[in-house]
Design an enzyme around this catalytic site. Structure first.
Site, mmCIF file in Angstrom:
data_model
loop_
_atom_site.group_PDB
_atom_site.id
_atom_site.type_symbol
_atom_site.label_atom_id
_atom_site.label_comp_id
_atom_site.label_asym_id
_atom_site.label_seq_id
_atom_site.Cartn_x
_atom_site.Cartn_y
_atom_site.Cartn_z
ATOM 1 N N GLY A 91 0.252 -1.308 6.572
ATOM 2 C CA GLY A 91 -0.145 -1.418 7.974
ATOM 3 C C GLY A 91 -1.047 -2.631 8.152
ATOM 4 O O GLY A 91 -1.218 -3.446 7.236
ATOM 5 N N ASP A 92 -1.647 -2.733 9.339
ATOM 6 C CA ASP A 92 -2.531 -3.867 9.614
ATOM 7 C C ASP A 92 -3.753 -3.864 8.694
ATOM 8 O O ASP A 92 -4.341 -4.910 8.431
ATOM 9 C CB ASP A 92 -2.971 -3.833 11.079
ATOM 10 C CG ASP A 92 -1.802 -3.988 12.031
ATOM 11 O OD1 ASP A 92 -1.076 -4.992 11.908
ATOM 12 O OD2 ASP A 92 -1.600 -3.098 12.885
ATOM 13 N N GLU B 55 -7.539 -6.758 4.820
ATOM 14 C CA GLU B 55 -8.137 -6.973 3.496
ATOM 15 C C GLU B 55 -7.789 -8.357 2.965
ATOM 16 O O GLU B 55 -8.639 -9.061 2.400
ATOM 17 C CB GLU B 55 -7.620 -5.934 2.499
ATOM 18 C CG GLU B 55 -8.220 -4.568 2.625
ATOM 19 C CD GLU B 55 -7.885 -3.707 1.405
ATOM 20 O OE1 GLU B 55 -7.506 -4.273 0.364
ATOM 21 O OE2 GLU B 55 -8.001 -2.478 1.502
ATOM 22 N N ASP C 262 -9.564 -4.653 13.579
ATOM 23 C CA ASP C 262 -8.168 -4.574 13.136
ATOM 24 C C ASP C 262 -7.789 -3.137 12.760
ATOM 25 O O ASP C 262 -7.007 -2.903 11.843
ATOM 26 C CB ASP C 262 -7.904 -5.525 11.955
ATOM 27 C CG ASP C 262 -8.107 -6.983 12.336
ATOM 28 O OD1 ASP C 262 -8.384 -7.270 13.511
ATOM 29 O OD2 ASP C 262 -7.987 -7.843 11.441
ATOM 30 N N GLY C 263 -8.375 -2.170 13.438
ATOM 31 C CA GLY C 263 -8.071 -0.765 13.189
ATOM 32 C C GLY C 263 -8.902 -0.130 12.089
ATOM 33 O O GLY C 263 -8.822 1.079 11.868
ATOM 34 N N GLY D 189 0.070 1.854 11.697
ATOM 35 C CA GLY D 189 -0.339 0.868 12.683
ATOM 36 C C GLY D 189 0.181 -0.495 12.265
ATOM 37 O O GLY D 189 -0.300 -1.056 11.294
ATOM 38 N N ASN E 221 0.858 -1.190 0.000
ATOM 39 C CA ASN E 221 0.000 0.000 0.000
ATOM 40 C C ASN E 221 0.894 1.241 0.000
ATOM 41 O O ASN E 221 1.508 1.570 1.011
ATOM 42 C CB ASN E 221 -0.904 -0.027 1.240
ATOM 43 C CG ASN E 221 -1.748 1.241 1.372
ATOM 44 O OD1 ASN E 221 -1.683 2.133 0.535
ATOM 45 N ND2 ASN E 221 -2.536 1.305 2.441
ATOM 46 N N GLU F 131 -3.874 0.201 -5.681
ATOM 47 C CA GLU F 131 -4.278 1.497 -6.245
ATOM 48 C C GLU F 131 -5.379 2.156 -5.436
ATOM 49 O O GLU F 131 -5.647 3.330 -5.606
ATOM 50 C CB GLU F 131 -4.766 1.292 -7.683
ATOM 51 C CG GLU F 131 -3.650 0.921 -8.620
ATOM 52 C CD GLU F 131 -4.158 0.548 -10.014
ATOM 53 O OE1 GLU F 131 -5.328 0.122 -10.113
ATOM 54 O OE2 GLU F 131 -3.384 0.694 -10.966
ATOM 55 N N ARG G 17 -1.580 10.383 10.124
ATOM 56 C CA ARG G 17 -0.856 9.249 9.561
ATOM 57 C C ARG G 17 0.614 9.575 9.261
ATOM 58 O O ARG G 17 1.497 8.735 9.422
ATOM 59 C CB ARG G 17 -1.574 8.852 8.272
ATOM 60 C CG ARG G 17 -1.074 7.646 7.549
ATOM 61 C CD ARG G 17 -1.885 7.497 6.266
ATOM 62 N NE ARG G 17 -3.282 7.232 6.562
ATOM 63 C CZ ARG G 17 -3.746 6.029 6.878
ATOM 64 N NH1 ARG G 17 -2.935 5.018 6.935
ATOM 65 N NH2 ARG G 17 -5.015 5.853 7.127
HETATM 66 P P1 ADP Z 1 -1.855 2.479 7.923
HETATM 67 O O1 ADP Z 1 -1.185 1.613 8.952
HETATM 68 O O2 ADP Z 1 -1.033 3.681 7.644
HETATM 69 O O3 ADP Z 1 -3.264 2.787 8.328
HETATM 70 P P2 ADP Z 1 -2.833 0.436 6.152
HETATM 71 O O4 ADP Z 1 -2.045 -0.524 5.336
HETATM 72 O O5 ADP Z 1 -3.461 -0.099 7.387
HETATM 73 O O6 ADP Z 1 -1.901 1.665 6.556
HETATM 74 O O7 ADP Z 1 -3.914 1.027 5.167
HETATM 75 C C1 ADP Z 1 -4.838 1.986 5.534
HETATM 76 C C2 ADP Z 1 -6.016 1.965 4.582
HETATM 77 O O8 ADP Z 1 -5.611 2.234 3.251
HETATM 78 C C3 ADP Z 1 -6.725 0.609 4.518
HETATM 79 O O9 ADP Z 1 -8.089 0.833 4.779
HETATM 80 C C4 ADP Z 1 -6.552 0.154 3.082
HETATM 81 O O10 ADP Z 1 -7.698 -0.511 2.623
HETATM 82 C C5 ADP Z 1 -6.365 1.434 2.338
HETATM 83 N N1 ADP Z 1 -5.618 1.324 1.074
HETATM 84 C C6 ADP Z 1 -4.989 0.260 0.545
HETATM 85 N N2 ADP Z 1 -4.383 0.580 -0.623
HETATM 86 C C7 ADP Z 1 -4.645 1.890 -0.838
HETATM 87 C C8 ADP Z 1 -4.288 2.818 -1.884
HETATM 88 N N3 ADP Z 1 -3.522 2.441 -2.912
HETATM 89 N N4 ADP Z 1 -4.717 4.083 -1.750
HETATM 90 C C9 ADP Z 1 -5.453 4.470 -0.709
HETATM 91 N N5 ADP Z 1 -5.821 3.655 0.299
HETATM 92 C C10 ADP Z 1 -5.427 2.379 0.240
HETATM 93 MG MG MG Z 2 -4.258 0.830 9.461
#
Ligand code: ADP
Ligand code: MG
Length: 392
Positions: free
Chosen positions: A77-78, A83, A369-370, A110, A19, A52, A182
């Site tokens: 992150g988590d 997903e 899960d956050g 996270g 991500n 994306e 964030r």
């Molecule tokens: P963080 O720990 O910073 O919150 P995460 O991996 O937990 O990072 O992702 C946060 C959110 O971003 C999740 O809800 C995920 O579904 C969403 N996400 C995943 N890929 C993308 C993307 N390419 N652009 C925007 N949001 C995304």
């Molecule tokens: Mg998160």
């Protein structure tokens, strides 16, 4: 009960879902500068797939030909691992798919599971690049172990699988409100907590649970993995992925509840919880939080005794009446996991196998899960060792 460790057989090939928006937005750079050189050195092949949008990873793993990879890693992150877990459970062949070894490479703000696995491995506290290095090292070693999952069902009929936590109230509010910080990485939770303390809210509802001590063992219903044909579609960044035919986006997946793991401990919402459950007499809470791993973040040891597969949700609930100062003390003690030593009369802790939460009003958001979940009655139970995770 024997621990069924596994070892990826060399040479192995890993799907890395990344991500680019997670954490401080550095995940792709971290992959190139830190993760990739280690994988190359360890002769671990990988397919990189950059997401994306939200739910992209979920749709990919729901439909992909998983036989191409020996493990699925998430550099994020988590939230992205959440997903992936749910995408796997939405497959017709979920029973086989959910056994694909998963791996968390912390790149988000996270990274609770990564911090927990680092802790279980006996490593000292680590965050950022150091934590990522440790977790990439685990991936290079290829050892994997079983991990419990929790099934969550809501009154409106949603069904979710969770590997980390369920929450309502203060802690969930911090998680959601701090999303806008964030860019601070892990520090977002400290800033968010101090901010939330100013406007402390009371959450009203009925909490019931089945303590581990009074529970009997759980059995899972058998399912049947199905064979399907696959075809190619391009991934976001040009790598071909084998994708199974799937419904158009937004179309609900076909129900296959009959083959899902049976929630043998739960009864429908219109029935009272079983007699041997505990119903909390108080109905005003500051926070209710069930965590299934030790760490809520790199600096938050919420359930110091938790293990990858201990068959427990570590349920904490903080009853209304606690002062702001008391709450701040608890929060600060959580860094080292000494919050229970404070003997705060408002804080309760019990390891449980199942719980039910019936909010009296749709106040605030819940988190799984956050990730946010609309507030409604929800119940859940542990499914022992349902998935596998790369660990130290
Ligand atoms: P963080 O720990 O910073 O919150 P995460 O991996 O937990 O990072 O992702 C946060 C959110 O971003 C999740 O809800 C995920 O579904 C969403 N996400 C995943 N890929 C993308 C993307 N390419 N652009 C925007 N949001 C995304
Ligand atoms: Mg998160």
């Amino acid at each position: 009960e024997g621990v069924t460790w596994g070892l990826l057989s060399r040479p192995y090939h890993v799907l890395v879902l990344l991500n680019p928006q997670s954490g401080t937005g550095q995940a792709l750079q971290l992959f190139r500068s830190l993760v990739q050189p280690m994988l190359v050195e360890a002769d671990v092949a990988f397919t990189l797939c950059v997401t994306e949008r939200p739910n992209h990873a979920r749709e990919l793993v729901r439909a992909a030909d998983l036989s191409r990879w020996d493990a699925v890693a998430v550099l994020a992150g988590d939230g992205l691992l959440y997903e992936v877990v749910n995408g796997l459970m939405e497959r017709q062949d979920w029973q086989a798919a959910i056994k694909k070894p998963l791996c968390t490479l912390p790149g988000g703000s996270g990274n609770a599971l990564a911090a927990s696995i680092n802790h279980y491995a006996g490593n000292t506290r680590a965050s950022k690049e150091e934590l990522l290095t440790n977790c990439t090292y685990f991936l290079c070693k290829g050892l994997h172990a079983p991990m419990d999952l929790v099934s969550l069902s809501t009154a409106s009929g949603k069904r979710l699988y969770s590997f980390l936590s369920f929450g309502w109230g203060f802690i969930s509010d911090v998680d959601i409100a701090s999303e806008k910080y964030r860019q601070l990485g892990n520090a977002r939770f400290t800033v968010g907590t101090i901010q939330q303390l100013a406007g402390l809210k009371v959450y009203k509802g009925r909490l019931s649970y089945l303590p581990v001590e009074t529970s009997s063992s759980v059995s899972s219903a058998p399912g049947s993995p199905s064979e399907q044909n696959s075809h190619h579609v391009p991934c976001s960044n040009g790598h071909p992925l084998h994708i199974l035919p799937q419904p158009a986006p937004g179309v609900p997946r076909p129900p296959h509840e009959g083959s899902w793991p049976e929630d043998s401990l739960l009864v429908p919402f219109d029935q009272p919880v079983p007699k041997h459950w505990t119903v909390v007499p108080e109905e005003e809470f500051i926070s209710i939080f069930a965590i299934y791993q030790s760490h809520l973040g790199a600096d938050f040891t919420m359930a110091p005794t938790a293990k990858l597969h201990d068959g427990s949700m570590h349920l904490f609930f903080l009853k209304a009446g606690v002062s702001r100062l008391g709450l701040l003390k608890l929060f600060l003690a959580m860094e080292k996991g000494t919050h229970l030593d404070l003997n705060c009369p408002h804080l309760h802790y019990v390891p449980v196998r199942a719980f039910r939460l019936e909010p009296f009003a749709s106040t605030g958001l819940m988190t799984v899960d956050g990730e946010p979940l609309a507030c409604e009655p929800v119940q859940g139970q542990v499914h022992d060792q349902l998935c596998r995770i790369i660990s130290g």
